[in-house]
Every structure is written in structure tokens, then in C-alpha cells.
Design an enzyme around this catalytic site. Structure first.
Site, PDB file in Angstrom:
ATOM      1  N   ASP A 108      54.886 -48.541 -32.092  1.00  0.00           N
ATOM      2  CA  ASP A 108      55.029 -49.074 -33.439  1.00  0.00           C
ATOM      3  C   ASP A 108      56.468 -48.868 -33.887  1.00  0.00           C
ATOM      4  O   ASP A 108      56.907 -47.723 -34.014  1.00  0.00           O
ATOM      5  CB  ASP A 108      54.058 -48.365 -34.386  1.00  0.00           C
ATOM      6  N   ASP A 124      40.496 -51.108 -39.040  1.00  0.00           N
ATOM      7  CA  ASP A 124      41.202 -49.854 -39.304  1.00  0.00           C
ATOM      8  C   ASP A 124      40.291 -48.972 -40.152  1.00  0.00           C
ATOM      9  O   ASP A 124      39.781 -49.410 -41.188  1.00  0.00           O
ATOM     10  CB  ASP A 124      42.513 -50.114 -40.053  1.00  0.00           C
TER      11      ASP A 124
END
EC number: 5.3.1.16
Length: 245
Positions: free
Chosen positions: A129, A8
Site C-alpha cells: 500500500d 472491509d
């Protein structure tokens, strides 16, 4: 069963967040390309990269770091974060990304996903998500009113390569994957599903190899690798033995 190590990106660095909160970021490597090379050397076969700044900004923000990674690893890379139009998709695929992940735009502009999947077969994934069952968008800053299943079903015949399903409540907290919800989604659609959020230990690998999880393409692992809670060699050997059985 593919284990996708996660990188990330925030401010050009490799970080991990807790529950998607940019204010709860831990920097694990100042050099994402070195981290990517390390994962490749450990034997992983597919890299998962997210441009966190891009997810909030709605456009690529860590392009330099991504391009540096693409130069040092030969393994496939899937990339998400700030990918909201065909030009960006085409640009990343042209630079060597294997598969792009469309998140926010999949909720707000499903026609984009369908067109991209048509133009680039097998190279477009959808990132869903979920927070309390509803899909979050804009770097998880906003929660929509639709469920992951409702959105996934929109793309049933669109040629989407995979659905990456993340349980936000578990993300970065090492509580274990939410396999019940992920498997339920996988069983309701024909698109391959990848589990994400909460991967904690070798027990998650074992759970992924149980017969009930056979419809899953794999899982994304982040903090468990960075914290040393998951031994890559042990995890990959277990998966290898299962595949050979």
C-alpha cells in the site's frame, strides 16, 4: 481479469474507509456474511476481505465475521489484516481461506513471507500500500522509506502468488484506479499484480481490459459497488466478453 469485491471489517461490520482513515468509516452492512452472499449471488468469483482492526492491532480481530463469511460462500476468499506469523497463516488457511495477504510483515519480516510461500505454495499474497511512492504499514498509520517495487523485488523467486498494490491517495475516493503506477510495477516483476484503490466506474473495467493492462491479474472494487456506481452484471459481462474474444 478478476474483479474482487471488497469487504472491509471494522467492529464486526462491513465498512468502507477513505484513504485508510479509521475515523472516516462508512458502515454499509451490519452483516458481512450477508454481504458476501450477495456478492456471490451477483456472480463474482473471488472475494477480497480485510480485517481493518486486525491491521492496526497486529493480530486477527474480526475472526467471527470472517468465519461466518467462509460458511456462506463457496467462492475463493483472500484475507488480509493482522496476519503477522506462520501460526495465523496456517490457522486461516485451515479454516478455508484460499489466500492470505501479508502487508506490514512483508516490509518488516520478509523471511516470514518467503517461509510461508514455501510452506503454502500459491496461497500467500503480499499487500503493498503506497503513499507518495513509499509503502505504508500498520494499517497505513506509518509510512516506510521503501518503494513498492523494492519490496516486490525481494519476493521475485519466493513463490508469492500475487502482489496487491493499493494507491492510498485514491482509496475510497472513487477517483479511478492508478493504472500507470500499477502497470509499471507489473512490468518490472514476474509476480502477478492486482490493482487497488480508487475504482470508480465501468470506465475502470474498460481500462483494465486494454492491452497495456494485460499483465494485471485483476482489481479490487469497493465503494463503487456499495454506492451503486458500478453495475456488477454490466462489469462481469464486459469481462466475460473480453475473455471469450
Amino acid at each position: 481479469m478478476i474483479l474482487f469485491p471488497a469487504i472491509d471489517l471494522k467492529n464486526g461490520q462491513c465498512v468502507r474507509l477513505e484513504q485508510g482513515d479509521m475515523d472516516r468509516a462508512t458502515v454499509f452492512n451490519l452483516d458481512p456474511a450477508a454481504q458476501a452472499a450477495s456478492f456471490a449471488a451477483q456472480g463474482f468469483e473471488y472475494l477480497h476481505v480485510v480485517d481493518l482492526d486486525g491491521a492496526f492491532a497486529g493480530k486477527p480481530m474480526n475472526a467471527q465475521a470472517v468465519e461466518a463469511m467462509l460458511k456462506v460462500v463457496k467462492m475463493p476468499v483472500q484475507l488480509g489484516g493482522g496476519i503477522r506469523d506462520l501460526a495465523t497463516i496456517e490457522a486461516w488457511l485451515g479454516k478455508g481461506v484460499t489466500r492470505v495477504i501479508i502487508g506490514t510483515a512483508a516490509v518488516r519480516d520478509p523471511a516470514l513471507v518467503k517461509e510461508a510461500a514455501k510452506q503454502f505454495p500459491g496461497r500467500v499474497a503480499v499487500g503493498l500500500d503506497a503513499r507518495d511512492g513509499k509503502v505504508a504499514v500498520q494499517g497505513w498509520a506509518e509510512t516506510s522509506t521503501v518503494t513498492a517495487l523494492e519490496i516486490a523485488q525481494r519476493f521475485e523467486d519466493a513463490g508469492v502468488a500475487a502482489i496487491i498494490f493499493t494507491d492510498i491517495a485514491r482509496d475510497g475516493l472513487l477517483k479511478g484506479l492508478n493504472l500507470d503506477a500499477t502497470i509499471a510495477l507489473a512490468e518490472a516483476i514476474s509476480i502477478p499484480v492486482i490493482a487497488s484503490g480508487g475504482f470508480a466506474s465501468i470506465d475502470d473495467v474498460k481500462a483494465l481490459l486494454e492491452p497495456r493492462a494485460k499483465k494485471l491479474e485483476g482489481a479490487i472494487v469497493g465503494r463503487a459497488l456499495y454506492d451503486g456506481r458500478l453495475d456488477p452484471a454490466e462489469a462481469l459481462a464486459l469481462i466475460g466478453r473480453a475473455a471469450a474474444a
